[in-house]
Scaffold this motif. Structure first.
Motif, mmCIF file in Angstrom:
data_model
loop_
_atom_site.group_PDB
_atom_site.id
_atom_site.type_symbol
_atom_site.label_atom_id
_atom_site.label_comp_id
_atom_site.label_asym_id
_atom_site.label_seq_id
_atom_site.Cartn_x
_atom_site.Cartn_y
_atom_site.Cartn_z
ATOM 1 N N PRO A 1 -63.741 -22.967 -76.094
ATOM 2 C CA PRO A 1 -65.065 -22.951 -76.725
ATOM 3 C C PRO A 1 -65.228 -21.858 -77.784
ATOM 4 C CG PRO A 1 -65.285 -23.292 -74.374
ATOM 5 C CD PRO A 1 -63.846 -22.959 -74.607
ATOM 6 N N GLU A 2 -64.427 -20.786 -77.714
ATOM 7 C CA GLU A 2 -64.489 -19.721 -78.721
ATOM 8 C C GLU A 2 -63.556 -20.006 -79.896
ATOM 9 O OE1 GLU A 2 -64.255 -18.815 -75.246
ATOM 10 O OE2 GLU A 2 -66.458 -18.868 -75.468
ATOM 11 N N MET A 3 -62.928 -21.172 -79.893
ATOM 12 C CA MET A 3 -61.981 -21.595 -80.928
ATOM 13 C C MET A 3 -60.730 -20.719 -80.962
ATOM 14 S SD MET A 3 -64.333 -22.994 -84.060
ATOM 15 C CE MET A 3 -65.751 -24.039 -83.710
ATOM 16 N N ASN A 4 -60.390 -20.133 -79.830
ATOM 17 C CA ASN A 4 -59.054 -19.570 -79.676
ATOM 18 C C ASN A 4 -58.099 -20.719 -79.392
ATOM 19 O OD1 ASN A 4 -59.902 -16.823 -79.957
ATOM 20 N ND2 ASN A 4 -60.659 -16.910 -77.849
ATOM 21 N N LEU A 5 -56.856 -20.565 -79.816
ATOM 22 C CA LEU A 5 -55.918 -21.680 -79.793
ATOM 23 C C LEU A 5 -54.635 -21.331 -79.062
ATOM 24 C CD1 LEU A 5 -55.886 -22.298 -83.672
ATOM 25 C CD2 LEU A 5 -57.589 -23.187 -82.049
ATOM 26 N N ILE A 6 -53.953 -22.364 -78.573
ATOM 27 C CA ILE A 6 -52.517 -22.308 -78.301
ATOM 28 C C ILE A 6 -51.855 -23.238 -79.300
ATOM 29 C CG2 ILE A 6 -50.664 -23.021 -76.753
ATOM 30 C CD1 ILE A 6 -52.190 -21.939 -74.430
ATOM 31 N N LYS A 7 -50.853 -22.706 -80.006
ATOM 32 C CA LYS A 7 -50.067 -23.478 -80.953
ATOM 33 C C LYS A 7 -48.592 -23.182 -80.712
ATOM 34 C CE LYS A 7 -51.162 -23.682 -85.236
ATOM 35 N NZ LYS A 7 -50.819 -25.126 -85.205
ATOM 36 N N GLY A 8 -47.754 -24.059 -81.242
ATOM 37 C CA GLY A 8 -46.324 -23.824 -81.127
ATOM 38 C C GLY A 8 -45.573 -24.892 -80.374
ATOM 39 N N GLY A 9 -46.252 -26.001 -80.034
ATOM 40 C CA GLY A 9 -45.544 -27.079 -79.374
ATOM 41 C C GLY A 9 -44.412 -27.630 -80.220
ATOM 42 N N GLY A 10 -44.565 -27.519 -81.538
ATOM 43 C CA GLY A 10 -43.510 -27.953 -82.451
ATOM 44 C C GLY A 10 -42.558 -26.847 -82.841
ATOM 45 N N GLY A 11 -42.795 -25.648 -82.335
ATOM 46 C CA GLY A 11 -41.887 -24.533 -82.583
ATOM 47 C C GLY A 11 -42.099 -23.815 -83.897
ATOM 48 N N ALA A 12 -43.256 -24.041 -84.564
ATOM 49 C CA ALA A 12 -43.479 -23.438 -85.889
ATOM 50 C C ALA A 12 -44.592 -22.400 -85.873
ATOM 51 C CB ALA A 12 -43.806 -24.532 -86.902
ATOM 52 N N HIS A 13 -44.970 -21.876 -84.702
ATOM 53 C CA HIS A 13 -46.158 -21.022 -84.629
ATOM 54 C C HIS A 13 -46.019 -19.698 -85.366
ATOM 55 C CE1 HIS A 13 -43.681 -20.090 -81.100
ATOM 56 N NE2 HIS A 13 -44.162 -18.878 -81.165
ATOM 57 N N LEU A 14 -44.812 -19.209 -85.562
ATOM 58 C CA LEU A 14 -44.657 -17.956 -86.300
ATOM 59 C C LEU A 14 -45.115 -18.129 -87.739
ATOM 60 C CD1 LEU A 14 -43.741 -15.066 -86.763
ATOM 61 C CD2 LEU A 14 -41.379 -15.895 -86.952
ATOM 62 N N GLN A 15 -44.546 -19.108 -88.443
ATOM 63 C CA GLN A 15 -44.969 -19.354 -89.818
ATOM 64 C C GLN A 15 -46.424 -19.798 -89.861
ATOM 65 O OE1 GLN A 15 -42.451 -21.671 -92.396
ATOM 66 N NE2 GLN A 15 -40.564 -20.815 -91.552
ATOM 67 N N GLU A 16 -46.850 -20.600 -88.889
ATOM 68 C CA GLU A 16 -48.236 -21.063 -88.870
ATOM 69 C C GLU A 16 -49.212 -19.901 -88.753
ATOM 70 O OE1 GLU A 16 -47.651 -25.480 -86.831
ATOM 71 O OE2 GLU A 16 -47.881 -23.727 -85.554
ATOM 72 N N LYS A 17 -48.884 -18.912 -87.920
ATOM 73 C CA LYS A 17 -49.801 -17.786 -87.749
ATOM 74 C C LYS A 17 -49.823 -16.904 -88.990
ATOM 75 C CE LYS A 17 -50.377 -15.906 -83.643
ATOM 76 N NZ LYS A 17 -50.269 -15.062 -82.407
ATOM 77 N N ILE A 18 -48.670 -16.683 -89.604
ATOM 78 C CA ILE A 18 -48.630 -15.886 -90.830
ATOM 79 C C ILE A 18 -49.471 -16.551 -91.914
ATOM 80 C CG2 ILE A 18 -47.139 -15.056 -92.693
ATOM 81 C CD1 ILE A 18 -44.910 -14.775 -90.584
ATOM 82 N N VAL A 19 -49.289 -17.847 -92.100
ATOM 83 C CA VAL A 19 -50.021 -18.576 -93.143
ATOM 84 C C VAL A 19 -51.519 -18.605 -92.837
ATOM 85 C CG1 VAL A 19 -50.371 -20.868 -94.166
ATOM 86 C CG2 VAL A 19 -48.055 -19.946 -93.908
ATOM 87 N N ALA A 20 -51.880 -18.867 -91.588
ATOM 88 C CA ALA A 20 -53.304 -18.964 -91.239
ATOM 89 C C ALA A 20 -54.034 -17.646 -91.449
ATOM 90 C CB ALA A 20 -53.458 -19.430 -89.792
ATOM 91 N N THR A 21 -53.393 -16.533 -91.109
ATOM 92 C CA THR A 21 -54.053 -15.241 -91.256
ATOM 93 C C THR A 21 -54.039 -14.750 -92.697
ATOM 94 O OG1 THR A 21 -51.994 -14.131 -90.560
ATOM 95 C CG2 THR A 21 -53.670 -14.495 -88.880
ATOM 96 N N ALA A 22 -53.259 -15.388 -93.546
ATOM 97 C CA ALA A 22 -53.266 -15.066 -94.981
ATOM 98 C C ALA A 22 -54.168 -16.034 -95.732
ATOM 99 C CB ALA A 22 -51.846 -15.118 -95.538
ATOM 100 N N SER A 23 -55.169 -16.585 -95.056
ATOM 101 C CA SER A 23 -56.076 -17.565 -95.638
ATOM 102 C C SER A 23 -57.521 -17.111 -95.450
ATOM 103 C CB SER A 23 -55.908 -18.935 -94.966
ATOM 104 O OG SER A 23 -54.575 -19.386 -95.021
#
Length: 256
Positions: free
Chosen positions: A96-118
């Motif tokens: 409900p606070e829009m915290n996430l689990i990501k990485g089922g596809g194994g790309a969460h490192l790049q995904e987190k870097i890109v998301a926080t640079a947005s």
């Protein structure tokens, strides 16, 4: 386009269509990875071809980069873009606070870097990804191959002090060999069932030597678009994200 799709894919497509409406000419856009992000890249490609939409994309994996090229989307590296207007990505779970689990596809490192640079992150998902508490989906933790089993032992020891319901740590495999990320690392999947304090757990994991990054996205997502099998899409917003005291864009004072 959606007549022959399953209800699940119809839901993903509905969320993707709504999300790409937020993209405007001239934007620098982070392109996520995964089954839902696949539909987003497809819909964005249609806008680029049919409307002549002038944007550049920053992919979060080699898979997304290949798809974006096929769709005719101009792509650049994050170093070339420096800062992004928007990132659109999927999620394995959101609370409900829009915290996430990501990485089922194994790309969460790049995904987190890109998301926080947005300036803004939009998550697209189907209703099954909404949970009261994170942890049903295994939490991915990317680790370097060197000393991997020592890193596992340190993670297992650290989990004893965490508010979680289970503490199973499993090496992700690809056939008979360990799964390898785009950065050449391995992934431990943590089956925790329920995470009592995601923020504390994320901080703890990233203090373990050998851990590169974990799949908890805390205070990064700004909006979740939930698609439904009948083609509807609903939008949930949260309050403004504060990353830096003076300016969200850390490159703002450097000019273009």
């Amino acid at each position: 386009m959606s007549a022959d799709l399953s209800p699940s894919d119809n839901a993903k497509l509905a969320a993707a269509k709504r999300a790409v409406e937020f993209i405007e000419a001239g934007m620098r856009v982070g392109l996520g990875t995964g089954s839902t992000a696949f539909w987003m890249v497809k819909c964005l490609g249609e806008r680029v071809r049919e409307e002549g939409l002038n944007i550049v994309g920053v992919p979060t994996s080699s898979r997304t980069a290949a798809q974006a090229r096929e769709e005719g989307i101009e792509i650049v590296t994050l170093d070339e873009a420096r800062w992004l207007d928007l990132t659109i990505d999927g999620a394995d779970e959101f609370d409900p606070e829009m915290n996430l689990i990501k990485g089922g596809g194994g790309a969460h490192l790049q995904e987190k870097i890109v998301a926080t640079a947005s300036d803004r992150m939009i998550v697209i998902a189907d209703p099954s990804k909404a949970v009261d508490h994170l942890g049903t989906f295994p939490l991915p933790v990317e680790v370097i191959p060197f000393g991997r089993e020592a890193t596992r032992a340190l993670i297992e020891r650290s989990l004893r002090e965490q508010d979680v319901w289970a503490r199973d740590v499993t090496l992700r495999m690809s056939g008979d060999a360990p799964f390898v990320t785009d950065e050449g690392n391995h992934i431990f999947d943590l089956s925790l069932r329920r995470i009592g304090d995601p923020r504390e757990l994320s901080l703890m994991l990233n203090q373990v030597p050998g851990v590169v990054e974990n799949g908890l996205f805390i205070d990064i997502c700004d909006c979740v678009i939930i698609g439904h099998g009948d083609g509807r899409a609903e939008t949930r917003e949260r309050g403004p994200r504060v990353l830096h005291a003076e300016a969200d864009n850390v490159f703002a004072d450097l000019g273009d």
